[in-house]
Scaffold this active site. Structure first.
Site, PDB file in Angstrom:
ATOM      1  N   CYS A 131       0.894  -0.973  -0.254  1.00  0.00           N
ATOM      2  CA  CYS A 131       0.258  -0.023  -0.077  1.00  0.00           C
ATOM      3  C   CYS A 131       1.129   0.941  -0.162  1.00  0.00           C
ATOM      4  CB  CYS A 131      -1.068   0.160   1.310  1.00  0.00           C
ATOM      5  SG  CYS A 131      -2.001   1.660   1.437  1.00  0.00           S
ATOM      6  N   CYS A 132       1.825   1.318   1.584  1.00  0.00           N
ATOM      7  CA  CYS A 132       2.740   2.785   0.787  1.00  0.00           C
ATOM      8  C   CYS A 132       3.837   2.227   0.440  1.00  0.00           C
ATOM      9  CB  CYS A 132       3.728   2.159   2.199  1.00  0.00           C
ATOM     10  SG  CYS A 132       2.418   2.531   3.742  1.00  0.00           S
ATOM     11  N   CYS A 139      -1.081   8.191   7.296  1.00  0.00           N
ATOM     12  CA  CYS A 139      -2.749   7.840   6.756  1.00  0.00           C
ATOM     13  C   CYS A 139      -3.508   7.472   8.143  1.00  0.00           C
ATOM     14  CB  CYS A 139      -2.351   6.801   5.679  1.00  0.00           C
ATOM     15  SG  CYS A 139      -1.512   7.353   4.257  1.00  0.00           S
ATOM     16  N   CYS A 178      -3.581   4.125   9.226  1.00  0.00           N
ATOM     17  CA  CYS A 178      -2.599   3.315  10.110  1.00  0.00           C
ATOM     18  C   CYS A 178      -1.645   4.166  11.319  1.00  0.00           C
ATOM     19  CB  CYS A 178      -1.066   3.142   8.927  1.00  0.00           C
ATOM     20  SG  CYS A 178      -1.769   1.883   7.075  1.00  0.00           S
ATOM     21  N   CYS A 227       7.356   3.791   5.616  1.00  0.00           N
ATOM     22  CA  CYS A 227       6.600   4.138   4.539  1.00  0.00           C
ATOM     23  C   CYS A 227       7.458   3.377   3.348  1.00  0.00           C
ATOM     24  CB  CYS A 227       5.196   5.493   4.415  1.00  0.00           C
ATOM     25  SG  CYS A 227       6.956   6.614   4.367  1.00  0.00           S
TER      26      CYS A 227
END
Length: 218
Positions: A101-102, A183, A186, A208
């Protein structure tokens, strides 16, 4: 580095025709670098990585920072649309693979941006984590870009003093107990002395990817 030294280095980059940019997380401590650059090199563009998962307060704070500091903050977005950021069961990646995702939402946008610049002025500081403590003021990044870390040796006290002396705005979530703000899915409120513990709680993850994938370290 003090502000005079930062100016001298940036002047050197400028004289050598280097194309420079800076990035910001829009956390309170990151405004110090933006404020310094506004004074000594206002032409350097500023980018904010819009992952699509930020707190609404962060997005609103961007406009406040832009207005109060008198700078334009450009938005970077992932080249991968959100409907493709799911696993085979339809789960959003931050729930099953936060590293990927990062990578999609932070690393890829900056990696693409590095193709257009020679110098990335980054506000990372050695006191933030054991990993960042290993950094030098200048490091190599992707595509031949050089990372410049002018605030690497600044302490939390120096950052807070600068914010107070220059009356810089603070992220609105700080007063609600958030210290390291990323985010929304998280990030949690700080519950220990280690500020980074409030990110990716319960996971074997502390970065990240911007400071791991986009830096050439042995």
């Amino acid at each position: 580095m003090d502000i005079k030294q930062i100016k001298e280095q940036i002047d050197s980059f400028r004289q050598n025709g280097k194309r420079m940019f800076t990035s910001t997380s829009l956390q309170s401590h990151s405004l110090v670098l933006l404020h310094i650059l506004k004074q000594i090199a206002p032409e350097i563009p500023t980018y904010f990585i819009n992952t699509g998962f930020h707190f609404p307060e962060t997005i609103s704070f961007k406009d406040q920072v832009s207005q109060e500091l008198g700078i334009e903050i450009k938005m970077l977005n992932s080249p991968v649309s959100k409907h493709l950021q799911r696993d085979s069961k339809g789960n959003l990646l931050f729930t099953v693979d936060p590293d990927l995702c990062c990578h999609y939402n932070k690393v890829q946008p900056v990696d693409n941006l590095l193709l257009s610049y020679d110098i990335w002025i980054n506000g990372v500081r050695a006191s933030q984590s054991k990993h960042r403590k290993l950094f030098h003021t200048q490091e190599h990044s992707a595509h031949g870009t050089l990372r410049f870390h002018p605030l690497l040796d600044w302490t939390d006290q120096m950052i807070n003093d600068y914010i107070s002396e220059n009356k810089l705005p603070r992220h609105p979530l700080e007063e609600k107990g958030y210290s390291s703000i990323g985010c929304e899915p998280c990030t949690r409120k700080q519950l220990s002395e280690n500020i980074r513990d409030s990110r990716w709680f319960g996971m074997n993850k502390t970065e990240c990817g911007l400071n791991t994938e986009l830096i050439d370290k042995p």
